[in-house]
Design an enzyme around this catalytic site. Structure first.
Site, PDB file in Angstrom:
ATOM      1  N   LYS A  10     -20.767 -13.819 -34.604  1.00  0.00           N
ATOM      2  CA  LYS A  10     -19.390 -13.378 -35.520  1.00  0.00           C
ATOM      3  C   LYS A  10     -17.950 -13.922 -34.508  1.00  0.00           C
ATOM      4  O   LYS A  10     -17.957 -14.480 -32.888  1.00  0.00           O
ATOM      5  CB  LYS A  10     -19.284 -11.955 -35.166  1.00  0.00           C
ATOM      6  CG  LYS A  10     -19.353 -11.110 -34.366  1.00  0.00           C
ATOM      7  CD  LYS A  10     -17.873 -10.980 -33.872  1.00  0.00           C
ATOM      8  CE  LYS A  10     -17.402 -10.458 -32.142  1.00  0.00           C
ATOM      9  NZ  LYS A  10     -16.485 -10.348 -31.779  1.00  0.00           N
ATOM     10  N   ASP A 137     -20.266  -4.366 -32.364  1.00  0.00           N
ATOM     11  CA  ASP A 137     -20.265  -5.409 -32.733  1.00  0.00           C
ATOM     12  C   ASP A 137     -21.886  -5.086 -32.781  1.00  0.00           C
ATOM     13  O   ASP A 137     -21.958  -6.049 -34.352  1.00  0.00           O
ATOM     14  CB  ASP A 137     -20.503  -5.910 -31.635  1.00  0.00           C
ATOM     15  CG  ASP A 137     -18.434  -6.550 -30.898  1.00  0.00           C
ATOM     16  OD1 ASP A 137     -17.715  -5.322 -32.229  1.00  0.00           O
ATOM     17  OD2 ASP A 137     -18.310  -7.118 -30.611  1.00  0.00           O
TER      18      ASP A 137
END
Ligand code: ATP
Length: 305
Positions: A10, A137
């Site tokens: 990401k 995350d």
């Protein structure tokens, strides 16, 4: 029989950090975009739980129970009252300790892979619960696409994305510890009023419209000054990408990977060439987003050789 899951890295197109909370965590407004740089996690039945890893930077990846993939397998097994008897092999392409959520990706990947291997058929919300327990995350690595994360970043709302965004990533020759970057953020912000983190509306509109110029004008990362303070050489990398025509240049998450938003693949090639020539980074890669979250790729019926 073995199962392989592919999981994306990401980039945070917005990372707004609030003041440290009494529990030491920070409230965040995190806008995640999954990009097409992937780790692959393969699980095979075994006696006991073992982890192996191949690819760049693997000497920094723990192979014991602190590996997020091993923890994911243990948590799923505990929930379903079974032994975590599995061998996990990780093929790393996401830079280790690079601010691109590589460890989180492996946690989400192992979870999906073990769920398939063991036939536990956990619901999406059970998987997301385990992910949130594994780390801030990790839920995003499971879902991919683009999402706003609030709380510690783990409470996700999916975001609409109206097009493909092209990126160049410059990987550094060493990692940065996320907790150390947050400590530096606290040190640098001591004595200042840290505003409540909120998602930027112009950024959400830019994503929804797939508009790279508008996205470039609205990206931000509150951890960037802290990452630059601990890793001052990154300033030269950012400058090299900007000079070569990147629409935006920023530190990815807690760094030290730097991310360059570019208009298209030909502009990406120019930025790649300039970054390589600059000698300010270990390696340079292109990737576009949004990318799919953890995806079951392959089931192999034979024992890996
Ligand atoms: P984030 O962007 O989520 O802050 P990161 O990308 O900066 O994380 P990771 O690659 O996830 O960093 O690694 C951070 C640390 O986590 C490593 O230095 C390592 O000690 C530990 N770790 C645990 N499991 C893994 C894993 N599967 N892969 C890589 N690192 C792992």
């Amino acid at each position: 029989m073995s199962f392989t899951v592919r999981v994306p890295a990401k980039v945070n197109v917005q990372l707004s950090v609030g003041a440290a909370r009494p529990d030491g965590f920070h409230d965040l407004a995190n806008v995640f975009l999954a990009v097409g740089l992937y780790d692959e996690v393969t699980v095979t039945p075994a006696d006991g739980l073992t982890v192996t890893c191949s690819g760049p930077g693997t000497d920094q990846v723990p192979l014991d129970r602190t590996n997020l993939a091993a923890r994911a397998a243990e948590m799923l097994a505990a929930r379903y009252d079974r032994m975590p008897d599995v061998h996990i092999h990780i093929v790393k392409d996401i830079p280790v300790a690079g601010g691109m959520a590589g460890g989180s990706a492996d946690g989400a990947g192992a979870l999906v892979a073990c769920d398939a291997l063991w036939g536990t058929n956990a619901s999406r919300s059970e998987l997301l619960d385990i992910c949130a327990e594994l780390g801030s995350d990790v839920p995003f690595s499971l879902v991919g696409g683009a999402a706003l994360g609030i709380g510690r970043g783990e409470k996700l709302t999916a975001l609409e994305v109206g097009g493909t965004f092209h990126w160049v990533f410059a990987m550094a020759d060493r990692g940065l510890s996320t907790p150390a970057v947050f400590r530096e953020f606290d040190r640098l912000s001591a004595g200042f009023d840290v505003p409540e983190p909120v998602a930027r509306q112009d950024l959400l509109v830019a994503l929804a419209e797939g508009d790279p110029d508008a996205l470039a004008a609205s990206v931000s990362n509150d951890l960037e000054p802290a990452a630059l303070s601990l890793f001052p050489e990154l300033a030269a990398t950012l400058a090299a990408g900007r000079t070569a025509g990147a629409l935006a240049a920023l530190v990815s998450g807690s760094g030290p990977t730097t991310a360059f938003l570019v208009r298209d693949s030909s502009s990406a090639a120019e930025v790649v060439t300039a970054l390589r020539a600059s000698g300010t980074c270990r390696t340079v890669r292109t990737a576009s987003g949004p990318a799919l979250g953890a995806t079951l790729l392959e089931v192999s019926m034979s024992e890996p050789g």
